[in-house]
Scaffold this motif. Structure first.
Motif, short mmCIF file in Angstrom:
data_model
loop_
_atom_site.label_atom_id
_atom_site.label_comp_id
_atom_site.label_asym_id
_atom_site.label_seq_id
_atom_site.Cartn_x
_atom_site.Cartn_y
_atom_site.Cartn_z
N GLU A 107 -9.63 1.16 13.01
CA GLU A 107 -9.90 1.40 11.60
C GLU A 107 -9.04 0.44 10.80
N LEU A 108 -9.60 -0.07 9.70
CA LEU A 108 -8.82 -0.96 8.84
C LEU A 108 -7.62 -0.22 8.25
N LEU A 109 -6.61 -0.97 7.90
CA LEU A 109 -5.41 -0.39 7.31
C LEU A 109 -5.75 0.36 6.02
N ILE A 110 -6.60 -0.24 5.20
CA ILE A 110 -7.08 0.40 3.98
C ILE A 110 -8.57 0.13 3.85
N ALA A 111 -9.24 0.96 3.05
CA ALA A 111 -10.71 0.86 2.94
C ALA A 111 -11.15 0.18 1.65
N HIS A 112 -10.24 -0.33 0.86
CA HIS A 112 -10.61 -0.99 -0.39
C HIS A 112 -11.40 -2.26 -0.08
N ARG A 113 -12.39 -2.55 -0.92
CA ARG A 113 -13.35 -3.61 -0.59
C ARG A 113 -12.92 -5.00 -1.06
N ALA A 114 -11.95 -5.07 -1.94
CA ALA A 114 -11.54 -6.38 -2.45
C ALA A 114 -10.04 -6.37 -2.72
N PRO A 115 -9.40 -7.53 -2.66
CA PRO A 115 -7.94 -7.58 -2.85
C PRO A 115 -7.52 -7.17 -4.26
N GLU A 116 -8.40 -7.32 -5.24
CA GLU A 116 -8.03 -6.95 -6.61
C GLU A 116 -8.27 -5.47 -6.91
N ALA A 117 -8.87 -4.72 -5.98
CA ALA A 117 -9.10 -3.29 -6.20
C ALA A 117 -7.77 -2.57 -6.37
N ARG A 118 -7.73 -1.62 -7.29
CA ARG A 118 -6.49 -0.89 -7.57
C ARG A 118 -6.18 0.09 -6.43
N ILE A 119 -4.96 0.01 -5.89
CA ILE A 119 -4.55 0.94 -4.83
C ILE A 119 -3.38 1.81 -5.27
#
Length: 470
Positions: free
Chosen positions: A3-15
């Motif tokens: 599984e990916l470390l995080i599921a956000h789709r783009a580097p600019e997505a707010r985490i």
């Protein structure tokens, strides 16, 4: 499988959000990768960071480096010393001047600072982590005894985060607009799952701050834009409601660690025009079920989770949970719905009469003016001529002891009236709002000692086993 470390789709997505400023997913991955390279060699990482962003970076750095995070049930020196002895091959992470200090044995401390928001520091795509990797070892809270270790695989906690987001219906609108604001510690399984993992794999964002007092909660909530979701516990909610603080719009409130009184949930929904949900589970199995408190007592299990009776115990299995027994008595309706009837060991028998401690405490906390309180069984008496009685510690500065007993007497059998009932300034709740047994008994002993030292007057009764102040 991974599984990916995080599921956000783009580097600019707010985490994440810190002091109202957004932190992008790419920067988070860069921070975690940089810290992973600096971690001293060790099998375990004991992550005691209070700042939620630093905690999440430390946790993900450990994953990238192939380590296992230890999640201490509290940050007390005693608990940390116990874990250090139990897991000697460990690097210790703590907050320091806005960054992280890593300590390991006799080696020199390693200092790490995150990049400032809005810099060009970014790493993408996020790395993949094997599902079978033991991502964390969580520990039971110790509220009923010695904390017990529970192994959590990366695949299991990711599945749990996705299941929780669905159960709380966070996907009814774009989930990337959600910001999770937690009053609970990220080291506790509930806080870990609901404020960190659910952000990493909702995917959505979390507030870096760890507000606790009502003014802190309001400040962090005000500066966090988006669909605000307050992740909290009943004791924190009660303090927030009693403070009468005005609050910015809350998309919803999520509560766990103890049963939430219907009246308190109703007040929250009315005051803040929000919806209040509860999460039920335990450190051993993970999250099991949810309900919207004002809709009634029925709980619905999370995706693919089922309940069965085995040898007189209630077990959870399926979906993301680790199969095993639950610590509560349930009234099953179907294999995916049930009502809670209290802790399996909380039924007390006095004079041939039985009552639930959870039910008694619910009645105590419902009394107007009671800020906090606990009814419990003191250590068993050794004098066979004396009957075992319940004891209570109550935080209620504007109510007399006589008024408290009168309010209880109107609702419960006299056999279960707590004697002694002692008023105290505060209860020793941990960051999750729970009452560790040893600390509770220590406060009770000090309160009893103070009562017994008072001079005898016509308004003081101090006989063996029933120290009371009128």
């Amino acid at each position: 499988m991974s599984e990916l470390l995080i599921a956000h789709r783009a580097p600019e997505a707010r985490i994440a959000v810190r002091a109202g400023a957004p932190i992008g997913a790419g920067q988070f991955v860069a921070d975690a990768t940089a810290l992973a390279r600096q971690l001293p060699p060790a099998r375990y990482v004991l992550n005691s960071c209070r700042d939620r962003y630093l905690f999440a970076v430390g946790f993900c750095a450990a994953l990238i480096a192939g380590r296992t995070s230890l999640l201490p049930p509290s940050r007390t020196p005693e608990i940390l010393a116990q874990l250090a002895l139990r897991y000697p091959d460990t690097v210790y992470l703590a907050d320091e001047a806005g960054g992280i200090v890593a300590l390991s044995g006799t080696a020199a401390p390693t200092h790490w600072q995150p990049k400032q928001p809005n810099t060009n520091a970014s790493a993408w795509p996020p790395p993949a982590i094997a599902r079978e990797h033991v991502a964390a070892i969580a520990f039971t809270s110790g509220s009923t005894g010695e904390p017990q270790a529970q192994l959590k695989t990366w695949g299991g906690v990711v599945d749990g985060a996705r299941a929780e987001a669905l159960a709380l219906q966070l996907d009814e609108a774009p989930i990337d607009d959600v910001v999770l604001i937690g009053t609970v510690s990220p080291q506790h399984m509930y806080g870990f799952e609901s404020t960190v993992l659910m952000a990493l794999h909702g995917p959505c964002a979390f507030a870096a701050e760890h507000p606790l007092h009502p003014d802190e909660v309001r400040a962090v909530t005000t500066q966090s834009s988006g669909r605000r979701v307050l992740i909290t516990a009943p004791v924190h909610l009660r303090a927030l409601v009693e403070s009468a603080q005005s609050m910015p719009a809350l998309d919803r409130v999520v509560s766990a660690t103890a049963p939430l009184a219907l009246e308190l949930a109703q007040r929250c929904e009315s005051m803040w025009s929000t919806r209040v949900f509860e999460v039920y589970g335990c450190t051993e199995t993970g999250m099991v079920a949810t309900r919207r408190t004002v809709d009634g007592p029925v709980w619905t299990t999370m995706r693919d989770v089922r309940i069965e009776v085995c040898g007189g115990e209630f077990h959870a299995y399926g979906g993301h949970v680790r199969p095993g027994p639950l610590a509560d008595r349930l009234r099953p309706i179907t294999d995916s719905t049930f009502e809670l009837e209290g802790r399996a060991g909380d039924v007390v028998n006095i004079g041939g009469k039985r009552a639930s401690l959870e039910g008694l405490n619910r009645l105590l906390l419902s009394i107007d003016g009671v800020i906090d309180g606990a009814i419990f069984e003191p250590p068993a008496v050794t004098d066979s001529t004396r009957e075992q009685r319940l004891m209570a510690l109550v935080v209620a500065p504007n109510i007399t002891r006589a008024e408290l007993l009168a309010a209880l007497r109107a609702q419960i059998d006299a056999a279960f009236l707590p004697r002694p009932l002692l008023r105290v300034d505060s209860l020793p709740r941990n960051a999750q709002g729970k009452l560790p047994k040893a600390e509770l008994l220590a406060v009770a002993e000090r309160a009893l000692g103070s009562t017994r030292r008072q001079p005898k007057t016509s308004r003081t009764v101090a006989r063996a086993g029933d120290a009371r102040v009128d």
